[in-house]
Design a protein around this motif. Sequence first.
Motif, PDB file in Angstrom:
ATOM      1  N   LYS A 291      -2.082 -48.663  -9.943  1.00 60.19           N
ATOM      2  CA  LYS A 291      -0.909 -47.039 -11.028  1.00 60.19           C
ATOM      3  C   LYS A 291      -2.405 -46.323 -10.614  1.00 60.19           C
ATOM      4  N   VAL A 292      -1.848 -44.818 -10.399  1.00 64.85           N
ATOM      5  CA  VAL A 292      -2.307 -43.360 -10.357  1.00 64.85           C
ATOM      6  C   VAL A 292      -3.263 -43.142 -10.397  1.00 64.85           C
TER       7      VAL A 292
ATOM      8  N   LEU B  27       1.076 -43.282 -23.209  1.00 62.23           N
ATOM      9  CA  LEU B  27       0.889 -43.449 -21.820  1.00 62.23           C
ATOM     10  C   LEU B  27      -0.038 -44.954 -21.410  1.00 62.23           C
ATOM     11  N   GLU B  28      -0.799 -45.745 -21.822  1.00 62.85           N
ATOM     12  CA  GLU B  28      -1.392 -46.839 -21.094  1.00 62.85           C
ATOM     13  C   GLU B  28       0.154 -47.509 -20.359  1.00 62.85           C
TER      14      GLU B  28
ATOM     15  N   ARG C 201      -2.830 -42.813 -14.821  1.00 57.25           N
ATOM     16  CA  ARG C 201      -4.084 -42.683 -15.876  1.00 57.25           C
ATOM     17  C   ARG C 201      -4.382 -41.437 -15.346  1.00 57.25           C
ATOM     18  N   LEU C 202      -3.647 -40.491 -17.232  1.00 56.70           N
ATOM     19  CA  LEU C 202      -5.065 -39.201 -17.355  1.00 56.70           C
ATOM     20  C   LEU C 202      -5.580 -39.490 -17.066  1.00 56.70           C
ATOM     21  N   ALA C 203      -6.966 -38.737 -16.507  1.00 57.96           N
ATOM     22  CA  ALA C 203      -8.363 -38.386 -16.545  1.00 57.96           C
ATOM     23  C   ALA C 203      -8.877 -37.402 -16.490  1.00 57.96           C
ATOM     24  N   TRP C 204     -10.034 -36.920 -16.974  1.00 59.43           N
ATOM     25  CA  TRP C 204     -10.524 -35.184 -16.656  1.00 59.43           C
ATOM     26  C   TRP C 204     -10.747 -35.604 -15.292  1.00 59.43           C
ATOM     27  N   TRP C 205     -10.648 -34.494 -14.521  1.00 57.50           N
ATOM     28  CA  TRP C 205     -10.670 -33.886 -13.289  1.00 57.50           C
ATOM     29  C   TRP C 205     -12.281 -35.030 -12.006  1.00 57.50           C
ATOM     30  N   ARG C 206     -13.183 -34.614 -13.475  1.00 58.89           N
ATOM     31  CA  ARG C 206     -14.820 -34.620 -13.102  1.00 58.89           C
ATOM     32  C   ARG C 206     -14.326 -36.190 -12.697  1.00 58.89           C
ATOM     33  N   THR C 207     -13.693 -37.080 -12.905  1.00 59.47           N
ATOM     34  CA  THR C 207     -13.588 -38.545 -12.778  1.00 59.47           C
ATOM     35  C   THR C 207     -13.086 -38.355 -11.301  1.00 59.47           C
ATOM     36  N   ALA C 208     -12.698 -37.311 -10.285  1.00 55.77           N
ATOM     37  CA  ALA C 208     -11.664 -38.036  -9.680  1.00 55.77           C
ATOM     38  C   ALA C 208     -12.677 -37.974  -8.011  1.00 55.77           C
TER      39      ALA C 208
END
Length: 980
Positions: A135-136, A254-255, A260-267
């Motif tokens: 995944k990306v 989505l899974e 994988r959609l994620a909160w921008w802070r996880t980058a």
Amino acid sequence: MTVPRSTLRLQFHRGFTFDDALRHVEYFAALGVSHLYTSPVTTAVPGSMHGYDTVDYAQVSAECGGEAALRRLADKLRERGMGLIVDVVPNHMGIAGSGAHNAWWRDILEWGRHSAYARHFDVDWHSPDPALRGKVLLPILGAPYGDELAEGRIALRFDAGTGRFTIAYGDHLCAVCPVDYAALLQAAERAELSALAERFHGLTTQPADQPRAAQARDALREYVAQHGLSSIECVLHAYAPDDPVTRDHLHRLLERQHFRLAWWRTAADEVNWRRFFDISTLAAVRVERPDVFDAVHALVFRLYADGVIDGVRIDHIDGLAEPREYCQRLRQRLSELREGAPYIVVEKILARGEPLRDDWPVDGTTGYDFMNDVGALLHDPRGAAPLATAWAELSGRSASFADEAVLARRKILTENLAAELDRAARGLHRIARDNIATRDFTFTSIRRVIGELAAQFPVYRIYPQNGLRSATDNVFFDKALNAARHMLSRADHAVLERVDAWLGSGADELANPREATNLRTSALQGAAAGAFNHAAAARRTVQTLFSQLTAPVAAKAIEDTACYRYGRLLSRNEVGADPGEFALSVEQFHANNLERARRFPHAMLVTATHDHKRGEDVRARLAVLSEIADEWSATLHAWSTLNMPQRRAPEGGEPADDTLVDALTEDWAPGPAAEAMLYQTLVGCWPPDLSVDDEAGIAALAERVAQWQLKALREAKLRTTWLAPDEPYENACRAFLFDLLAPQRRDGFLRELHAFVAHIQCAGVIDSLQQTILRLASPGVPDQYRGAELWDFSLVDPDNRQPVDFENRAALLAEKPPSAFLATWRDGNVKLAIVQRMLALRAHLPELLGQGAYLPLAVQGVHARSVIAFARRQGNAWAVVIATRLAMPLLAGDAKADANAGVNADANAGDRPPCDIPLVEPSRWQDTAVRMPEELVARAMFDWLSPAAPKVDDNGLLYLRDALTSMPVAVLVEDGVPRA
């Protein structure tokens, strides 16, 4: 080769298009440039103001006018005997909006590892995180995933134009994999949709199935076109986020996706693809792959083959896996397309003593090294220590920039580029596990070691070849190695030594030396040969990962963090400069020019760029403070005391009795360091013609400085950041600034500020004209940043990218010599006239300034340190360049200059009023003279910048009292008739 005589940098965007530039070609020609040098012309993210976020390498930007307009511009330039150089961005693409604009990125979101573009981007498809394997990570959410999903901000949509199901989040559109289309359509429980679902049954992500998926999608698109969007609403309803049951369906869908959609802070911690620095809207591409290289440069090659462009500027060369191989391939391909050698320059930040590599077949850098040289030359080295002491006392921070740099590097590695550090550490850990001697080296210990190496690294990166570092690499790597050895515990030293070997020291990394010897014999066969080749490939991979870590760490830590924390003198806090290096001697400047002329005679020479933090004239004025260090330190303390009532509590509020900040506390806004930097900024950027009574003008200045202040505070990452902004503190800082510049301060701080600027601005103008003449007369290709022909008192972007009034500049072009405009210097015409006149000289005597030898000239006399002089020679043609430097004591009207020179001061020196013309009174030069070359003793020389025709005496001396009578700079040639 089409070597530019001189260039002019333009920034294209929808507000300034190719046709806009076309309308100003006559001005560019009249100014004297030979080539326009442009920002990227490829298609960028819609609305891009810079073009470095390319989304389509094959198409010219339609927002900028499209290819037809670009060709019209090129044709017009050809008519005027001019050319075009374009910026190329091979390192990264823009992915803002996810797949909304970038077809390559959309495809990998849709098909994952089996996308045709899966290897175009630098994605780690084998992440150790199970949730990211194959995944990306898409860190685009404004809040945690669960919150955004529950709030209904993530939704399934259908694009009728393409026949695609997408996941929509704000402006982001992420393509759903067609493998899931059958289930989506069947969920509607409608016969016609179930029939369409049959077309998608049995699909896999394998490339062989993708054409069938495209056909099925076309059928779906045609169905919706015939029956309307309402025919598909039932599918979207089955995955609606507003109901717990259908929201769970959406989550499960989505899974199953390749993102994988994620909160921008996880980058910072989890991103599994290489970014440009820490910007998650710019994805790095693998241009080292031949197919990617061809795709990235398809348009550039076509434009070059057609004669539309004459050369390229390569953006961020240090982001590439193999810069040397890239440059070699690029030159070879361009050379094959048409006769003559292409002009190629690279954007490269060079540390002091770091050479541009000889084996890169390029014409030089884009000029940051020259900007650093000429900027440092403006500074008086005697101001370094007192200004550092004053800064430390006032701010409470270290007097040494090196201390700030290491702290900033560690912060960036911990908070901004932790994922990139992890990826490099994992690569090294895999090598360790493959070797019985190092299999017990833990991931954590390796991460600790390379983290310390990166924190101590003195340059952007190394450039190993065949897995080995060069002697040049080792000069800088060994500095980091020794510093890391000092900082790490002894328990980590064994890991450090082995990491050093894996990163190319030449020491063998195998446990058994005899085994290593055997592996390297010509008898390599079978498994042994495979093992050796695998080990060599692994080493090259980790060397690339390490290099692609240290480069962004350096950029983010130095340019975007430490330069906003350290305020000894902000004129040295510039892109490509080391603020720890305060000044450069005339001898060093000459040596660097000689080296540039020998190795890269066609390198660019710049003093302003689209990336600079302060306009060239801001830096020139601030450099004057190095000459009056004690006075400036006292002024800082006085202003801080004067403005103490305006301090705010960090949570904001009016500076009333209940929010007054005690003088002894540090808990106030903006705080001592930020306040000191603010005063420097106000002194540096105060417009020459701005009066304290001009309320509108001061309000406009306050807004500009407020933009800089917000960026500076967040980039410093001390009390507020881009990731976690402290808005009350930021608002309190803004309020402090606007209080300082409020009309009621007109007779207080404002008048003091204005008076201080008036005190130093003539010396600042001399510095500006000095750096202008040095850029235009030194070996290399001078670049003129758009609009900086007049005074450039801009701050960091977006301030330095404001619209330029080229019509006004065209109207100001004149046949008069620059000296005619010195008395009215505030309007900037004198600077424009110097640029025009010097570019005319380059056109009149192109070989002299383009290829001529560079000869440093000795200066003698009481004020020798206040002069720089050199000659350019080509055959029998000469040009002698003389410039005033460190002029403040000579302009101040006191006895300091003579006292510093060790001679008696004029009896009435202390009675002289402050100078209002940026020119040293000729008599003040006393016996200061330039020793001229013997060949020029009997020749008549004329000043290209003024009517002066100074004589060389019989001893070969040219006295400054004769040479600098009407201008602080002079360019002496035998032909006194300027060619406009």
